[in-house]
Write an enzyme that holds these catalytic residues in place. Structure first.
Site, PDB file in Angstrom:
ATOM      1  N   CYS A   1       0.928  -1.116   0.190  1.00 32.35           N
ATOM      2  CA  CYS A   1      -0.023   0.066   0.095  1.00 32.35           C
ATOM      3  C   CYS A   1       0.944   1.159   0.039  1.00 32.35           C
ATOM      4  O   CYS A   1       1.480   1.479   1.087  1.00 32.35           O
ATOM      5  CB  CYS A   1      -0.789  -0.118   1.160  1.00 32.35           C
ATOM      6  SG  CYS A   1      -2.058   1.547   1.295  1.00 32.35           S
TER       7      CYS A   1
ATOM      8  N   CYS B   1      26.101 -20.117   2.717  1.00 27.75           N
ATOM      9  CA  CYS B   1      25.690 -19.060   3.571  1.00 27.75           C
ATOM     10  C   CYS B   1      25.494 -17.667   2.782  1.00 27.75           C
ATOM     11  O   CYS B   1      26.391 -17.322   2.106  1.00 27.75           O
ATOM     12  CB  CYS B   1      26.657 -18.648   4.689  1.00 27.75           C
ATOM     13  SG  CYS B   1      26.070 -17.317   5.739  1.00 27.75           S
TER      14      CYS B   1
END
Length: 334
Positions: free
Chosen positions: A162, A190
């Protein structure tokens, strides 16, 4: 005295309940670590301007919304009822944020989107300014406030971005197509290290770490680490194809990790650390396969087989904010 005691107890109960509620919501929402970590007064953002400098560039309303965290009135924005094909850029720095393909009418009075152009171009922060928790949406390149993210949107994402119209600039599809950044997604151990290496390559505009290749929507880091969600720790990259090609990125990817290690990288063990190229179209798929075959034939890895998966991209879920630009943030603190 009894009445005063009752009032005191009631007030204390309300205070404890409020504190507990905020603590629980802090666990629910991803806690942010500001990307404005600095060293010698220099911020880590790609577009580094003071508020005074932004005031000279933006309109009063844009500055109020984007750098004072304001909100334009509902149904007043120029993009609320606007449906041309194209892309929505940050009104402050020009970073590509959303596509018209993901725009929809939520009925709330502000431009709504079900997905971003790339999670690498956004970051999020907790917002309690109205007394209840909301997830603030921020441009990761310049730090501008854009709006908020809710989870009452349409499938398949369930997301509802929004936004404020004044925080966006629309560019028609035919005007930006040739200059549009492209995206790539990789996994190889990682994600802190892989992201850091990619972020230093010329032509890479932005990066984000997260999770791809699993079956659970919006997983947490802890859930992924359990090995039960099927996700791999991944890096989403936004890059300028005029400065670096997808082929170059794939070759860099193979050089950044050991693609012969199955479900691990060094001491990190588990399917979440597997080596994967998530291709977004047929062109990316063919490039990835060709380079993988070339490397296997070259003998650079001896008799070891490359175990890198080459699979279609489906979805990328951004990891918690403390994982984003992890090495860069920690270098700046030293």
């Amino acid at each position: 005295m009894k009445m005063i005691s009752k009032i005191s107890i009631l007030f204390l109960s309300i205070l404890i309940t409020w504190a507990g509620w905020k603590a629980l919501n802090a666990l629910f929402f991803q806690e942010t670590i500001s990307f404005f970590n600095s060293k010698n007064g220099v911020t880590l953002r790609k577009v580094n301007k003071t508020k005074e400098e932004w005031k000279k560039i933006l309109s009063l309303e844009q500055f109020r919304v984007m750098f004072e965290k304001g909100t334009e009135p509902a149904f007043s924005g120029k993009y609320n009822d606007f449906w041309e094909k194209g892309y929505y850029l940050c009104a402050a720095c020009g970073s590509v944020l959303f596509s018209s393909e993901d725009k929809y009418d939520h009925g709330t009075g502000w431009p709504s989107f079900k997905a971003s152009f790339s999670e690498a171009n956004l970051e999020y922060a907790q917002d309690y300014s109205l007394g209840w928790p909301r997830l603030e949406v921020i441009c990761s390149s310049c730090g501008a406030h854009l709006g908020h993210l809710f989870f009452d949107g349409p499938e398949p994402t369930g997301r509802h971005y929004c936004l404020n119209s004044v925080a966006l600039n629309f560019v028609p599809e035919d005007e930006i197509k040739e200059n549009l950044p492209e995206k790539a997604t990789f996994a190889g151990g990682c994600f802190w290290g892989i992201e850091d290496k990619f972020s230093q390559i010329e032509g890479v505009l932005n990066t984000a770490v997260g999770f791809s290749g699993g079956h659970l929507k919006n997983p947490t880091y802890e859930q992924v680490c359990s090995g039960k969600t099927g996700h791999a720790e991944s890096v989403e990259i936004v890059y300028d194809p005029k400065k670096i090609s997808y082929e170059d990125l794939v070759r860099k990817f193979f050089s950044f990790h050991d693609p012969t290690q199955l479900n691990r990288q060094g001491p990190d063990i588990g399917t979440q650390y597997r080596s994967v190229i998530f291709y977004r179209d047929e062109k990316q798929r063919q490039i990835a396969i060709r380079i993988k075959e070339e490397l296997e034939k070259s003998g650079v890895y001896g008799r070891k087989k490359i175990v890198t998966e080459i699979v279609p991209y489906e979805e990328f879920f951004r990891a918690e904010e403390y994982h984003q630009k992890y090495f860069l943030k920690n270098r700046a603190k030293k």
